[in-house]
Write an enzyme that holds these catalytic residues in place. Structure first.
Site, PDB file in Angstrom:
ATOM      1  N   GLU A 241       0.857  -1.195   0.000  1.00 58.98           N
ATOM      2  CA  GLU A 241       0.000   0.000   0.000  1.00 58.98           C
ATOM      3  C   GLU A 241       0.889   1.240   0.000  1.00 58.98           C
ATOM      4  O   GLU A 241       1.838   1.327   0.783  1.00 58.98           O
ATOM      5  CB  GLU A 241      -0.918   0.013   1.219  1.00 58.98           C
ATOM      6  CG  GLU A 241      -1.775   1.271   1.344  1.00 58.98           C
ATOM      7  CD  GLU A 241      -2.702   1.229   2.569  1.00 58.98           C
ATOM      8  OE1 GLU A 241      -3.145   0.124   2.936  1.00 58.98           O
ATOM      9  OE2 GLU A 241      -2.959   2.299   3.148  1.00 58.98           O
ATOM     10  N   GLU A 246      -2.475  11.359   3.453  1.00 59.58           N
ATOM     11  CA  GLU A 246      -3.568  11.200   4.417  1.00 59.58           C
ATOM     12  C   GLU A 246      -3.574  12.442   5.297  1.00 59.58           C
ATOM     13  O   GLU A 246      -2.517  13.006   5.608  1.00 59.58           O
ATOM     14  CB  GLU A 246      -3.386   9.946   5.271  1.00 59.58           C
ATOM     15  CG  GLU A 246      -3.548   8.640   4.528  1.00 59.58           C
ATOM     16  CD  GLU A 246      -3.345   7.438   5.422  1.00 59.58           C
ATOM     17  OE1 GLU A 246      -4.345   6.799   5.803  1.00 59.58           O
ATOM     18  OE2 GLU A 246      -2.175   7.158   5.749  1.00 59.58           O
TER      19      GLU A 246
END
Length: 353
Positions: A241, A246
């Site tokens: 990932e 974020e």
């Protein structure tokens, strides 16, 4: 008489042995002879005074001498190889930027192998291979995006339900809007959207850029990220990932760049952070430059994390893109009790070679 015959025979044997050694054939015809006269001639297309490493196409013309070998094997230094019977050939380098490649050519003359190496520096201009400018109002482009639907956040204990409604994902005024709402829906107390390019577009290596403006509100958790194409068979985190960005509404203006893979996932992920200003009032550029030997994270073209990629990590296969906004959960944290709605805006997504 017997003694005289032995003395005469000995020099003869020595001469035979010396002649055998001087032939250059060691008996192993698969061993390259790096002291041979193989010469690698190269022409990088488009070289000028201003462009000493080529015009950005990455095209290099090769001419090997001697040109009468039976066959040639070429290792171009970018992971690609060629086996051919001709001494003249062309190769196109695709990794953007100015890079040095070690080229090795092995020629076989029917009896022995001879090899040589040469370093070349090639410039490849970035070329957009996929993107979405979000310039058509309405639902997100179905040829580029699908949806993850459902509740719970797939292990993150998030309270939102991801839908495919225009109420939660819509293109308006040149931007994609992912709208997180406080509402009762299918047993969940919030709704939002999670778009992904899985099954529609994936890529291996390159630079991906997202221009986006963060939502506001305690508990919001927008993300711009990628997952390995093999997630259905390798599962997570073995598939890998790459989180380009974020952001947490409870930690305004703090940008996370993170990698998840075996031994480094969840709370032990490999990540870094950087602080910016006006994350929820201005658009910023979030990008990842992903190569075979490194992964670099940027905000507004400012580098804030470098990861040394190797063959042992899962970051050497195709990945697809994801855009979503969660709320609360393990990472999003406490939700503001006064939260009603907030919008995550994405101006564009662009992927370069």
């Amino acid at each position: 008489m017997k003694i005289f015959k032995k003395i005469v025979a000995l020099p003869t044997l020595i001469l035979v042995a010396l002649f055998s050694c001087s032939s250059g054939d060691s008996g192993d015809k698969n061993t390259p002879n790096t002291t041979s006269t193989v010469v690698i001639n190269t022409e990088i297309v488009g070289i000028t005074t201003l462009l000493p490493n080529g015009n950005g196409t990455g095209v290099v013309k090769f001419n090997v001498s001697p040109n009468n070998a039976t066959s040639y094997k070429i290792v171009f230094g970018d992971g690609e190889t060629l086996e051919t019977t001709t001494a003249t050939f062309t190769h196109t380098y695709t990794s953007s930027g100015t890079k040095t490649y070690e080229v090795q050519v092995t020629a076989f003359d029917g009896l022995k192998y001879f090899s040589a190496t040469k370093s070349i520096v090639v410039f490849v201009a970035p070329t957009e291979v996929w993107g979405d400018e979000f310039d058509v109002d309405g639902a997100p482009n179905s040829t580029k995006w699908g949806y993850d639907l459902g509740a719970g956040g797939w292990g993150n204990n998030e309270p939102q339900y991801y839908t495919n409604r225009l109420d939660n994902a819509i293109v308006q005024g040149g931007v994609l809007k992912i709208i997180t709402k406080k509402e009762n829906y299918s047993g969940s107390s919030y709704t939002s959207a999670r778009l992904l390019s899985k099954g529609k577009f994936s890529f291996k290596y390159g630079k991906v850029e997202f221009r986006a403006k963060m939502p506001s509100g305690g508990g919001t958790w927008p993300a711009l990220w990628m997952l390995g194409d093999n997630i259905d068979t390798a599962s997570w985190p073995a598939c890998g990932e790459i989180d380009a960005m974020e952001h947490l509404g409870n930690q305004m203006n703090k940008i996370y760049g993170t990698l998840h893979y075996p031994g480094h996932s969840g709370a032990t992920a490999d990540g870094s952070t950087t602080m910016i200003s006006n994350a929820d009032t201005e658009f910023h550029l979030y990008s990842v430059d992903w190569r075979a030997d490194y992964i670099k994270f940027y905000v507004d073209n400012q580098l804030f994390k470098t990861f040394a990629n190797t063959a042992s990590t899962p970051f050497n296969d195709k990945f697809f893109l994801i855009i979503n906004c969660a709320i609360g959960g393990n990472f999003g944290g406490t939700i503001d009790p006064n939260f009603v709605s907030s919008t995550f805006e994405i101006d564009y997504v662009r992927v370069y070679n």
